[in-house]
Design an enzyme around this catalytic site. Sequence first.
Site, short mmCIF file in Angstrom:
data_model
loop_
_atom_site.label_atom_id
_atom_site.label_comp_id
_atom_site.label_asym_id
_atom_site.label_seq_id
_atom_site.Cartn_x
_atom_site.Cartn_y
_atom_site.Cartn_z
N ASP A 179 -0.71 -18.91 39.40
CA ASP A 179 -0.28 -20.31 39.29
C ASP A 179 -1.11 -21.12 38.30
O ASP A 179 -2.35 -21.05 38.30
CB ASP A 179 -0.33 -20.97 40.67
CG ASP A 179 0.90 -20.59 41.50
OD1 ASP A 179 1.97 -20.36 40.91
OD2 ASP A 179 0.77 -20.49 42.74
N HIS B 124 2.14 -13.28 41.35
CA HIS B 124 3.35 -13.23 42.17
C HIS B 124 4.57 -13.47 41.30
O HIS B 124 4.48 -13.98 40.18
CB HIS B 124 3.27 -14.22 43.33
CG HIS B 124 3.09 -15.64 42.88
ND1 HIS B 124 1.90 -16.10 42.39
CD2 HIS B 124 3.95 -16.69 42.83
CE1 HIS B 124 2.02 -17.38 42.06
NE2 HIS B 124 3.26 -17.76 42.31
N HIS C 216 3.30 -14.27 37.44
CA HIS C 216 2.28 -15.24 36.99
C HIS C 216 1.22 -15.45 38.05
O HIS C 216 1.39 -15.09 39.22
CB HIS C 216 2.93 -16.60 36.67
CG HIS C 216 3.57 -17.26 37.85
ND1 HIS C 216 4.76 -16.83 38.41
CD2 HIS C 216 3.19 -18.33 38.59
CE1 HIS C 216 5.08 -17.60 39.43
NE2 HIS C 216 4.14 -18.53 39.57
N ARG D 220 5.50 -25.76 49.02
CA ARG D 220 4.33 -25.11 48.42
C ARG D 220 3.15 -26.07 48.33
O ARG D 220 3.31 -27.23 47.98
CB ARG D 220 4.68 -24.62 47.01
CG ARG D 220 3.59 -23.76 46.41
CD ARG D 220 3.96 -23.27 45.03
NE ARG D 220 3.49 -24.20 44.02
CZ ARG D 220 3.26 -23.86 42.75
NH1 ARG D 220 3.47 -22.63 42.34
NH2 ARG D 220 2.83 -24.75 41.89
C1 SIN Z 1 5.96 -19.92 43.06
O1 SIN Z 1 5.80 -19.33 42.00
O2 SIN Z 1 5.10 -20.63 43.55
C2 SIN Z 1 7.26 -19.74 43.85
C3 SIN Z 1 7.28 -18.41 44.54
C4 SIN Z 1 8.50 -18.24 45.41
O3 SIN Z 1 9.35 -19.11 45.47
O4 SIN Z 1 8.62 -17.19 46.05
#
Ligand code: SIN
Length: 276
Positions: free
Chosen positions: A100, A252, A98, A267
């Site tokens: 974000d 990612h 995805h 995050r």
């Molecule tokens: C996310 O999608 O922000 C999490 C990515 C992760 O935990 O590596």
Amino acid sequence: MSALAVHPVAGALGAEVSGVDLGKLDEATVAAIRRAWLEHLVVFFRDQDLSPAQFLAFARRFGEPIEYPFVKGLDDYPEIIPVLKLEHETINFGGIWHSDTAYLERPPMASMLIAREVPPAGGDTEFANMYLAYETLSPGMQRMLARLVAVNSSAAADVSRTREDRIKDSARAGAKKEYVAAHPVVRTHPETGRRALYVNVAHTVAFEGMTPEESAPLLQYLFRHQVRPDFTCRFRWRPGSIAMWDNRCAQHNAINDYQGHRRLMHRITLAGDLPQ
Ligand code: SIN
């Protein structure tokens, strides 16, 4: 300025930046990191022992931190969410390709993670280059996609599952049941001027003006194409590692291969503009 060095980690995207202490940045170093980030789409740093306050201060050098709609942030830092998987949990947050919160009208420009606790093995994050995904399509497909708008929803089943555990214990008050936003399938990056494919398997549910069933064959093709292994890189975390990625041109996926172990990241996402 410190002795900053940039080492690409794969052919498609991603670079490790060394020779910097992110707790003590001068203007020239911030500018050099931003240049590396725009060129490589995701930059990685090692051994950055930043407190939440220092992590937030680092984020503010690059943009405006915003709150995530569904999960509460840390008590004193609402813009920092814990990305946590507990030992007994089986589904991880973000465990699907995805970009974000593409379901927001103004999706975040960037996101960054700092690793706090990592499993003994596994728990890597993959990234994929959406410039390459666009540029490797045929001219005919590029022309067709240029006219299409994608409908993005926060409520698609597969991605909703990835946040269920955290919503149980850390739901953010006031979140809507569903967020929906329509964005161009091909967006132009406001800083680099390059075109990038902007659909993703987690959030894109249809093309505007078409049913999900009518949209599915082409979307399924694009979802497969955009994460070809030669468009990706993969990052192995250590405590104190940081990744900062550009949601306008990269996707990612958090790999869920560490059952029985705990993983904790913090995050931050940075405000973005209207995709065009
Ligand atoms: C996310 O999608 O922000 C999490 C990515 C992760 O935990 O590596």
